[in-house]
Write a protein that holds these residues in place. Structure first.
Motif, PDB file in Angstrom:
ATOM      1  N   ARG A  56       0.713 -19.659 -25.330  1.00  0.00           N
ATOM      2  CA  ARG A  56       1.924 -18.904 -24.993  1.00  0.00           C
ATOM      3  C   ARG A  56       2.882 -18.794 -26.159  1.00  0.00           C
ATOM      4  NH1 ARG A  56       2.999 -21.526 -19.067  1.00  0.00           N
ATOM      5  NH2 ARG A  56       0.935 -21.070 -18.294  1.00  0.00           N
ATOM      6  N   GLU A 105      -0.337 -16.148  -7.441  1.00  0.00           N
ATOM      7  CA  GLU A 105      -0.768 -14.765  -7.645  1.00  0.00           C
ATOM      8  C   GLU A 105      -2.283 -14.682  -7.759  1.00  0.00           C
ATOM      9  OE1 GLU A 105       1.139 -12.853 -10.915  1.00  0.00           O
ATOM     10  OE2 GLU A 105       3.147 -13.330 -10.183  1.00  0.00           O
ATOM     11  N   CYS A 154      10.046 -29.041 -14.864  1.00  0.00           N
ATOM     12  CA  CYS A 154      10.132 -28.421 -13.534  1.00  0.00           C
ATOM     13  C   CYS A 154      10.023 -26.902 -13.620  1.00  0.00           C
ATOM     14  CB  CYS A 154      11.440 -28.815 -12.848  1.00  0.00           C
ATOM     15  SG  CYS A 154      11.506 -30.538 -12.362  1.00  0.00           S
ATOM     16  N   VAL A 155      10.685 -26.300 -14.602  1.00  0.00           N
ATOM     17  CA  VAL A 155      10.604 -24.846 -14.775  1.00  0.00           C
ATOM     18  C   VAL A 155       9.176 -24.441 -15.105  1.00  0.00           C
ATOM     19  CG1 VAL A 155      11.328 -22.946 -16.274  1.00  0.00           C
ATOM     20  CG2 VAL A 155      13.019 -24.558 -15.411  1.00  0.00           C
ATOM     21  N   ARG A 156       8.518 -25.186 -15.998  1.00  0.00           N
ATOM     22  CA  ARG A 156       7.130 -24.891 -16.349  1.00  0.00           C
ATOM     23  C   ARG A 156       6.216 -25.008 -15.129  1.00  0.00           C
ATOM     24  NH1 ARG A 156       4.245 -29.454 -19.122  1.00  0.00           N
ATOM     25  NH2 ARG A 156       4.252 -30.039 -16.953  1.00  0.00           N
ATOM     26  N   ASP A 157       6.413 -26.055 -14.335  1.00  0.00           N
ATOM     27  CA  ASP A 157       5.582 -26.247 -13.146  1.00  0.00           C
ATOM     28  C   ASP A 157       5.766 -25.114 -12.143  1.00  0.00           C
ATOM     29  OD1 ASP A 157       4.630 -28.564 -14.279  1.00  0.00           O
ATOM     30  OD2 ASP A 157       5.820 -29.915 -13.006  1.00  0.00           O
ATOM     31  N   ARG A 158       7.002 -24.659 -11.971  1.00  0.00           N
ATOM     32  CA  ARG A 158       7.246 -23.560 -11.036  1.00  0.00           C
ATOM     33  C   ARG A 158       6.592 -22.276 -11.526  1.00  0.00           C
ATOM     34  NH1 ARG A 158      13.124 -23.266  -8.599  1.00  0.00           N
ATOM     35  NH2 ARG A 158      11.973 -22.238  -6.960  1.00  0.00           N
ATOM     36  N   GLN A 159       6.644 -22.029 -12.829  1.00  0.00           N
ATOM     37  CA  GLN A 159       5.991 -20.838 -13.380  1.00  0.00           C
ATOM     38  C   GLN A 159       4.479 -20.920 -13.197  1.00  0.00           C
ATOM     39  OE1 GLN A 159       7.423 -20.813 -17.404  1.00  0.00           O
ATOM     40  NE2 GLN A 159       9.173 -19.524 -16.912  1.00  0.00           N
ATOM     41  N   GLU A 160       3.900 -22.086 -13.451  1.00  0.00           N
ATOM     42  CA  GLU A 160       2.457 -22.246 -13.272  1.00  0.00           C
ATOM     43  C   GLU A 160       2.070 -22.109 -11.807  1.00  0.00           C
ATOM     44  OE1 GLU A 160       1.471 -25.957 -15.099  1.00  0.00           O
ATOM     45  OE2 GLU A 160       1.464 -25.105 -17.112  1.00  0.00           O
ATOM     46  N   ASP A 161       2.916 -22.598 -10.897  1.00  0.00           N
ATOM     47  CA  ASP A 161       2.639 -22.448  -9.469  1.00  0.00           C
ATOM     48  C   ASP A 161       2.678 -20.974  -9.056  1.00  0.00           C
ATOM     49  OD1 ASP A 161       2.336 -25.162  -9.196  1.00  0.00           O
ATOM     50  OD2 ASP A 161       4.336 -25.498  -8.346  1.00  0.00           O
ATOM     51  N   ALA A 162       3.632 -20.223  -9.612  1.00  0.00           N
ATOM     52  CA  ALA A 162       3.724 -18.792  -9.287  1.00  0.00           C
ATOM     53  C   ALA A 162       2.488 -18.051  -9.780  1.00  0.00           C
ATOM     54  CB  ALA A 162       4.991 -18.198  -9.894  1.00  0.00           C
ATOM     55  N   ILE A 163       2.021 -18.393 -10.970  1.00  0.00           N
ATOM     56  CA  ILE A 163       0.809 -17.760 -11.512  1.00  0.00           C
ATOM     57  C   ILE A 163      -0.403 -18.129 -10.655  1.00  0.00           C
ATOM     58  CG2 ILE A 163      -0.782 -17.757 -13.477  1.00  0.00           C
ATOM     59  CD1 ILE A 163       1.699 -18.063 -15.270  1.00  0.00           C
TER      60      ILE A 163
END
Length: 91
Positions: A9, A75, A63-72
């Motif tokens: 990334r 999807e 936490c922000v990284r984990d939420r982004q990975e969860d959203a991906i």
């Protein structure tokens, strides 16, 4: 079916810049606290405050990284859930 990209990334230069910025800002804050013309207990309080801010920042970034990975992942799961599944029988 497409496979997820394994491209990094960020670049190694951006990573190096982040590490250097973190080190310079942490050392600068520490030196500023050490040479501050106040009592020892005030310097200790400021030092502990800076350490708490640093650890809180790492926690928030995780936490922000984990939420982004969860959203991906969500999807991708929805994409694969909508894909037709082969039942083993010819049509």
């Amino acid at each position: 079916m497409s496979t997820p990209s394994t491209r990094p990334r960020s670049t190694s230069q951006f990573y190096l810049q982040s590490v250097i910025a973190f080190a310079v800002s942490s050392v600068g804050a520490g030196v500023g606290i050490v040479y501050l013309p106040v009592d020892l207990w005030m310097r200790a309080f400021l030092g502990m405050s800076v350490l708490f801010v640093i650890t809180s920042t790492f926690t928030l970034a995780k936490c922000v990284r984990d939420r982004q990975e969860d959203a991906i992942a969500e999807e991708l799961a929805q994409h694969y859930q909508q894909a037709p599944v082969w039942s083993g029988q010819p049509q």
